[in-house]
Design a protein around this motif. Structure first.
Motif, PDB file in Angstrom:
ATOM      1  N   ARG A  53       0.837  -1.198   0.000  1.00  0.00           N
ATOM      2  CA  ARG A  53       0.000   0.000   0.000  1.00  0.00           C
ATOM      3  C   ARG A  53       0.872   1.248   0.000  1.00  0.00           C
ATOM      4  O   ARG A  53       1.587   1.515   0.963  1.00  0.00           O
ATOM      5  N   PRO A  54       0.819   2.049  -1.085  1.00  0.00           N
ATOM      6  CA  PRO A  54       1.616   3.275  -1.124  1.00  0.00           C
ATOM      7  C   PRO A  54       1.270   4.205   0.034  1.00  0.00           C
ATOM      8  O   PRO A  54       2.128   4.876   0.578  1.00  0.00           O
ATOM      9  N   ILE A  55      -0.013   4.261   0.379  1.00  0.00           N
ATOM     10  CA  ILE A  55      -0.475   5.040   1.531  1.00  0.00           C
ATOM     11  C   ILE A  55      -1.178   4.073   2.476  1.00  0.00           C
ATOM     12  O   ILE A  55      -2.115   3.382   2.077  1.00  0.00           O
ATOM     13  N   GLU A  56      -0.710   4.010   3.716  1.00  0.00           N
ATOM     14  CA  GLU A  56      -1.284   3.035   4.637  1.00  0.00           C
ATOM     15  C   GLU A  56      -2.388   3.604   5.505  1.00  0.00           C
ATOM     16  O   GLU A  56      -3.316   2.885   5.883  1.00  0.00           O
ATOM     17  N   LYS A  57      -2.255   4.881   5.856  1.00  0.00           N
ATOM     18  CA  LYS A  57      -3.256   5.476   6.739  1.00  0.00           C
ATOM     19  C   LYS A  57      -3.605   6.860   6.244  1.00  0.00           C
ATOM     20  O   LYS A  57      -2.727   7.610   5.795  1.00  0.00           O
ATOM     21  N   VAL A  58      -4.887   7.185   6.355  1.00  0.00           N
ATOM     22  CA  VAL A  58      -5.331   8.529   6.015  1.00  0.00           C
ATOM     23  C   VAL A  58      -6.198   9.032   7.162  1.00  0.00           C
ATOM     24  O   VAL A  58      -7.009   8.283   7.717  1.00  0.00           O
ATOM     25  N   PHE A  59      -5.983  10.284   7.532  1.00  0.00           N
ATOM     26  CA  PHE A  59      -6.763  10.915   8.602  1.00  0.00           C
ATOM     27  C   PHE A  59      -7.541  12.080   8.013  1.00  0.00           C
ATOM     28  O   PHE A  59      -6.980  12.882   7.275  1.00  0.00           O
ATOM     29  N   VAL A  60      -8.819  12.133   8.327  1.00  0.00           N
ATOM     30  CA  VAL A  60      -9.687  13.169   7.777  1.00  0.00           C
ATOM     31  C   VAL A  60     -10.390  13.875   8.927  1.00  0.00           C
ATOM     32  O   VAL A  60     -10.882  13.226   9.850  1.00  0.00           O
ATOM     33  N   ALA A  61     -10.425  15.196   8.879  1.00  0.00           N
ATOM     34  CA  ALA A  61     -11.248  15.953   9.826  1.00  0.00           C
ATOM     35  C   ALA A  61     -12.159  16.864   9.015  1.00  0.00           C
ATOM     36  O   ALA A  61     -11.696  17.593   8.143  1.00  0.00           O
ATOM     37  N   LEU A  62     -13.460  16.778   9.296  1.00  0.00           N
ATOM     38  CA  LEU A  62     -14.452  17.473   8.482  1.00  0.00           C
ATOM     39  C   LEU A  62     -15.286  18.421   9.332  1.00  0.00           C
ATOM     40  O   LEU A  62     -15.733  18.066  10.423  1.00  0.00           O
ATOM     41  N   HIS A  63     -15.513  19.623   8.800  1.00  0.00           N
ATOM     42  CA  HIS A  63     -16.441  20.561   9.415  1.00  0.00           C
ATOM     43  C   HIS A  63     -17.422  20.977   8.332  1.00  0.00           C
ATOM     44  O   HIS A  63     -17.030  21.629   7.364  1.00  0.00           O
ATOM     45  N   CYS A  64     -18.667  20.572   8.437  1.00  0.00           N
ATOM     46  CA  CYS A  64     -19.610  20.932   7.360  1.00  0.00           C
ATOM     47  C   CYS A  64     -20.993  21.226   7.906  1.00  0.00           C
ATOM     48  O   CYS A  64     -21.995  20.862   7.318  1.00  0.00           O
ATOM     49  N   GLY A  65     -21.050  21.927   9.022  1.00  0.00           N
ATOM     50  CA  GLY A  65     -22.349  22.227   9.601  1.00  0.00           C
ATOM     51  C   GLY A  65     -22.931  20.982  10.258  1.00  0.00           C
ATOM     52  O   GLY A  65     -22.213  20.011  10.530  1.00  0.00           O
ATOM     53  N   ARG A  66     -24.239  21.023  10.495  1.00  0.00           N
ATOM     54  CA  ARG A  66     -24.875  19.876  11.136  1.00  0.00           C
ATOM     55  C   ARG A  66     -24.774  18.665  10.222  1.00  0.00           C
ATOM     56  O   ARG A  66     -25.042  18.743   9.027  1.00  0.00           O
ATOM     57  N   ILE A  67     -24.381  17.544  10.780  1.00  0.00           N
ATOM     58  CA  ILE A  67     -24.253  16.335   9.976  1.00  0.00           C
ATOM     59  C   ILE A  67     -25.520  15.514  10.171  1.00  0.00           C
ATOM     60  O   ILE A  67     -25.812  15.040  11.264  1.00  0.00           O
ATOM     61  N   VAL A  68     -26.296  15.410   9.106  1.00  0.00           N
ATOM     62  CA  VAL A  68     -27.605  14.753   9.201  1.00  0.00           C
ATOM     63  C   VAL A  68     -27.424  13.268   9.515  1.00  0.00           C
ATOM     64  O   VAL A  68     -28.083  12.734  10.393  1.00  0.00           O
ATOM     65  N   ILE A  97      -8.702   4.389   7.123  1.00  0.00           N
ATOM     66  CA  ILE A  97      -9.139   5.787   7.066  1.00  0.00           C
ATOM     67  C   ILE A  97      -9.773   6.162   8.399  1.00  0.00           C
ATOM     68  O   ILE A  97     -10.745   5.550   8.822  1.00  0.00           O
ATOM     69  N   ASP A  98      -9.173   7.153   9.058  1.00  0.00           N
ATOM     70  CA  ASP A  98      -9.680   7.640  10.343  1.00  0.00           C
ATOM     71  C   ASP A  98     -10.423   8.949  10.076  1.00  0.00           C
ATOM     72  O   ASP A  98      -9.883   9.846   9.436  1.00  0.00           O
ATOM     73  N   ILE A  99     -11.659   9.030  10.553  1.00  0.00           N
ATOM     74  CA  ILE A  99     -12.484  10.200  10.229  1.00  0.00           C
ATOM     75  C   ILE A  99     -12.965  10.885  11.491  1.00  0.00           C
ATOM     76  O   ILE A  99     -13.520  10.247  12.384  1.00  0.00           O
ATOM     77  N   PHE A 100     -12.751  12.186  11.540  1.00  0.00           N
ATOM     78  CA  PHE A 100     -13.280  12.989  12.641  1.00  0.00           C
ATOM     79  C   PHE A 100     -14.326  13.942  12.079  1.00  0.00           C
ATOM     80  O   PHE A 100     -14.039  14.721  11.165  1.00  0.00           O
ATOM     81  N   LEU A 101     -15.543  13.866  12.617  1.00  0.00           N
ATOM     82  CA  LEU A 101     -16.614  14.758  12.174  1.00  0.00           C
ATOM     83  C   LEU A 101     -16.805  15.824  13.248  1.00  0.00           C
ATOM     84  O   LEU A 101     -17.156  15.522  14.384  1.00  0.00           O
ATOM     85  N   SER A 102     -16.561  17.048  12.865  1.00  0.00           N
ATOM     86  CA  SER A 102     -16.612  18.141  13.824  1.00  0.00           C
ATOM     87  C   SER A 102     -18.067  18.482  14.145  1.00  0.00           C
ATOM     88  O   SER A 102     -18.867  18.690  13.243  1.00  0.00           O
ATOM     89  N   PRO A 103     -18.434  18.517  15.432  1.00  0.00           N
ATOM     90  CA  PRO A 103     -19.824  18.818  15.762  1.00  0.00           C
ATOM     91  C   PRO A 103     -20.158  20.271  15.437  1.00  0.00           C
ATOM     92  O   PRO A 103     -19.309  21.148  15.592  1.00  0.00           O
TER      93      PRO A 103
END
Lengths: 696, 193
Positions: A585-600, A651-657
């Motif tokens: 795997r060229p990329i083994e881990k990906v971390f994402v942090a998202l801020h997009c208003g209220r997440i339905v 893939i690690d995902i953080f959803l910003s409240p």
């Protein structure tokens, strides 16, 4: 389910459809939606309730896998007080009474959310008012839950029964929306409502429409854009058993047959002579030469702010770099297709189109018939990514169908799909950047070869007191158009690559450098900067979250890369980790942090982040469309690869409240994954890719 | 060329070449000379016998399923056997119906996604729902059937063997992390989500 009629629906009018957003106007006059006992209860274009229809929600937005259907059902269920599992979903074809009908620009849910809440709250108030009158109780003491109206003294009535009383109530002018604290569904992980049908192969995609007597069509198109058909010999193809018609359609040849395979095989036997036209000598190499010439002599200049030339000339550190991205195509798993049937005086169409507002407007022109003689069925879309915003495949199917008296299903073969797409334009960016000795950004010049979305609103120019942008719009030998995050999915890579180059030259960690650019107090002071170049506390916070979650530069066996992206107030930061030892795997881990208003629906939001990351990895690592002799060289998934499961990273995902209105997220993780990936590989290997893709 | 320059419908003329009976006979004679004849083939699909009359035995099974029999759960994408969207089970083995000649399927038990279970309760189907795998959903029938065949042979797979076995089942939406979890779940190896 009984088809829902369009009567009584025109009082909910879309009064403003613009590229920037939808303003849906509710008429001020209050009118009776229906008579007592008149069913179904249809308080507006979205909702119908009756014993026959159950509780039915009309889904205006095309479903391409972004899971808008489930999200809209959740919104309806919450505002109406319905049981989510009891909501039937009706996918709307192109119409003029349900507002925004586009799955694009990450805007489907964002635009539908406020409108649907008002529509559902109206319905709730009408049901309550009607039933309260029947019970002779105060409506303020009634409420809805689990698809029932409840009264103050323990009364209850199901929505289906209540529908008969709701219809004679006036449509509330400004219905009271629920408080977020009263949401049962919005904000919860809700599994996709269509999952069981999909898993059983029952879901109808556009390609699955099989009207009685349908014939299957494949089109032979000139391999070079804009080429003319001179002549063709269909003798060999015409003799094949199962071939029905071979037709010239403009500069294309259509083969219709009793099944798709015969049509595909017969099309291979049609000998066509083309006048290949002005683009026949185009090549990837030639385009590169034209791009470089255009960068040397850009046609247009706009000053974003200040005076670039003098600020650059006196800057202690000067950098000049070029970065590029190739043509890309969407290549959805379901190739473009459309089924059309001209009856004597009307036409029926089955398709999966991402832009239904535009289609509604255009169908009379495409068909030569007025709206009342057009029935267009919108089915689930097996992937779009922007490809099915265009109507080319619908127009072509209609062109063929006009010539015959049977229903025709036009199928793009995968080769047709890759060679006759609406490509993400190849582009090349040249940067000249001036910094002071502490790495503080002073002057920026950005030159590229396609039209920039906006001159002043660049993600990059905001960091510089002196910035200018130049461009030349090159005539390209391929049709170009939107692909997941259009405008930005090349420039996000080029800008973040340049930010990395600046950090590298100044000897600053690329993550710290970005925090300083975004106005992180602690970091920019440490760097000796007097003031921050920009202030974006939300993005800075996402970057800090990514820093902590990825344990940034904490493991010497990995190379680290970071980038961020903003679109329509959605913000996302992405870090990628590339193992220095290589491996599968060229990329083994990906971390994402998202801020997009209220997440339905967080479960779906995560899916979209995973999707954007995996898509972005394929684009950064492998994908390119090349041109030789005016033709696209690539033809199928062998030479235009998707990422496959063995290479899929964790893939690690953080959803910003957030309490803000929902923003879009379908496109957001795609653009920044490309620069994050390439920076991680540069950090791991010491070699930086300036021209995407890495392995191409 | 600008995007919308290309969208103007234009009809110059159209040629009408309806295949006549005579043409068909000539075609068949030619096909017979080179050793290919149209034939009747019986397919056993999801336990039901489907006789196909007058079919080219070289035609891929996919098109017999979709266009001749209306079993549209099996999907077309690449047409050359590299993406796995069209996978069906042939005697329990995952095969790519877009490149499997219909004659090769004639003596076998074919299971399509519609026939995997009566009510969607196959453990792999249930795991797919549990892990909320689908996005657009177009490739998922092929993914599920590939996973079913794999788990038959490898009831307790490790992560790497799942990844390798699914290497040629492409998903353009990128549902791989959830496919992986769903297969692990179906195999009775629950992972932390």
């Amino acid at each position: 389910m009984k088809p829902i009629t369009h009567s009584r629906r025109d009082f909910l009018k879309a009064t403003g459809l613009s590229a920037s957003g939808l303003i849906l106007g509710f008429p001020l006059q209050i009118q009776a939606a229906s008579q007592p006992g008149d069913l179904p209860f249809e308080p507006n274009a979205f909702i119908a309730i009756s014993p026959e229809t159950g509780i039915t929600l009309t889904i205006p937005v095309p479903e391409v896998g972004q899971n808008t259907r489930t999200a809209l059902a959740m919104i309806l269920a919450d505002e109406l007080g319905a049981d989510l599992q009891a909501v039937n979903l009706h996918q709307a074809g192109p119409r003029n009474d349900v507002g925004q009908q586009m799955a694009g620009a990450s805007a489907g849910l964002k635009r539908a959310y406020p409108v649907l809440r008002i529509a559902a709250a109206s319905a709730r108030e009408m049901l309550i008012t009607g039933v309260a009158k029947h019970w002779n109780v105060n409506p303020d003491r009634c409420h809805t839950d689990n698809s029932q109206v409840f009264g103050p003294d323990g009364q209850s009535m199901s929505f289906i029964e209540a529908a008969a009383y709701g219809g004679n109530q006036s449509v509330p002018n400004a219905p009271t929306l629920k408080l977020a604290s009263d949401f049962k569904y919005i904000g919860q992980d809700i599994r996709i409502l269509d999952a069981q049908e999909i898993g059983m192969g029952k879901t109808q995609f556009a390609v699955d429409a099989l009207p009685e007597g349908v014939r299957f069509a494949v089109l032979l198109r000139c391999p070079v854009l804009g080429g003319k058909l001179l002549e063709f010999d269909a003798a060999a193809a015409g003799k094949m058993r199962g071939v029905v018609d071979i037709l010239q359609v403009g500069d294309k040849v259509a083969v219709t047959a009793t099944n798709t395979w015969i049509a595909m095989e017969a099309a291979k036997r049609v000998r066509a002579q083309w006048d290949e036209g002005e683009y026949a000598s185009e090549s990837t190499k030639g385009i590169l030469a034209r791009q470089k010439a255009a960068l040397d002599n850009p046609a247009e200049t706009r000053v974003a702010q200040g005076d670039f030339e003098s600020a650059f000339a006196t800057a202690p550190i000067q950098l000049e770099q070029e970065f590029s991205g190739p043509f890309l195509c969407h290549s959805p798993m379901e190739p473009p297709n459309c089924t059309a049937w001209f009856h004597k005086d009307r036409v029926e169409i089955w398709t999966g189109c991402q832009s239904l507002n535009g289609l509604y407007e255009a169908l009379p022109e495409y068909t030569g018939l007025p709206h009342e003689r057009i029935a267009c069925h919108q089915l689930r879309i097996g992937g779009g990514f922007g490809r099915k915003l265009d109507h080319d495949f619908i127009i072509e199917a209609l062109e063929i169908a006009k010539l015959v008296d049977y229903p025709v299903k036009l199928m793009f073969t995968k080769e047709d799909d890759i060679r006759h797409s609406v490509y993400r334009a190849a582009d090349r960016y040249r940067y000249r950047v001036g910094m002071d000795l502490n790495g503080y950004p002073l002057a920026l010049q950005e030159i590229n070869c396609q039209r920039a979305r906006s001159w002043r609103d660049s993600a990059f120019t905001r960091y510089f007191k002196h910035a200018e942008r130049k461009f030349t719009r090159l005539d390209l030998p391929l049709v170009t158009g939107p692909l997941r995050g259009p405008h930005d999915n090349v420039s996000c890579f080029t800008q973040h690559s340049m930010i990395d180059a600046m950090a590298d030259r100044a000897g600053i960690d690329p993550l710290d450098f970005r925090l300083a650019l975004l106005g992180d107090q602690k970091v920019f002071r440490l760097l000796g900067w007097a003031e921050p170049p920009a202030e974006d506390p939300v993005m800075a916070n996402l970057v800090r979250i990514i820093r902590d979650r990825s344990n940034w530069k904490g493991d010497p066996s990995y190379g680290y890369g970071i980038a961020y992206f903003e679109k329509n107030q959605s913000k996302v930061a992405v870090a990628a980790l590339a193992p220095k030892a290589g491996g599968s795997r060229p990329i083994e881990k990906v971390f994402v942090a998202l801020h997009c208003g209220r997440i339905v629906n967080p479960l779906s939001a995560r899916a979209q982040m995973e999707s954007g990351v995996i898509d972005g990895l394929a684009a950064a690592l492998y994908q390119r469309i090349d041109v030789q002799d005016g033709r696209v060289i690539q033809k199928n998934y062998q030479d235009y690869p998707m990422l496959a499961m063995p290479e899929c990273p964790e893939i690690d995902i953080f959803l910003s409240p957030s309490e803000a209105e929902p923003k879009g997220l379908g496109e957001t993780a795609y653009p920044p994954t490309m620069p994050a990936t390439i920076s991680a590989l540069a950090d791991a290997t010491g070699r930086r890719t300036t021209d995407m893709p890495v392995f191409g | 060329m600008l995007r919308f320059d290309f969208l103007k419908p234009k009809f110059i003329k159209f040629l009408f070449l309806r295949g006549s009976t005579k043409d068909c006979r000539l075609y068949n004679q030619k096909r017979e000379r080179i050793g290919v004849i149209m034939s009747s083939i019986d397919l056993t699909i999801n336990g039901n016998l489907h006789p196909l009359a007058d079919v080219d035995p070289a035609m891929p099974l996919l098109w017999a399923l979709r266009d001749e029999l209306g079993l549209t759960g099996t999907k077309y994408s690449c047409g050359v056997g590299v993406c796995g969207t069209c996978v069906v089970l042939m005697n329990g083995q995952a095969v790519r119906s877009c490149i499997l000649p219909v004659r090769a399927a004639s003596t076998a038990e074919i299971t399509t996604i519609e026939g995997l279970s009566k009510d969607g309760t196959h453990p792999v189907q249930e795991a797919w729902i549990e892990e909320d795998v689908s996005q657009c959903g177009y490739c998922q029938g092929g993914q599920i059937l590939s996973a079913v065949a794999f788990l038959e042979q490898n009831p307790q797979p490790d992560e790497n063997s799942i990844r390798q076995s699914m290497a040629t089942n492409l998903c353009r939406c990128g549902t791989y992390p959830r496919i992986l979890k769903a297969i692990q779940l179906a195999a009775g190896k629950k992972t932390v989500s």
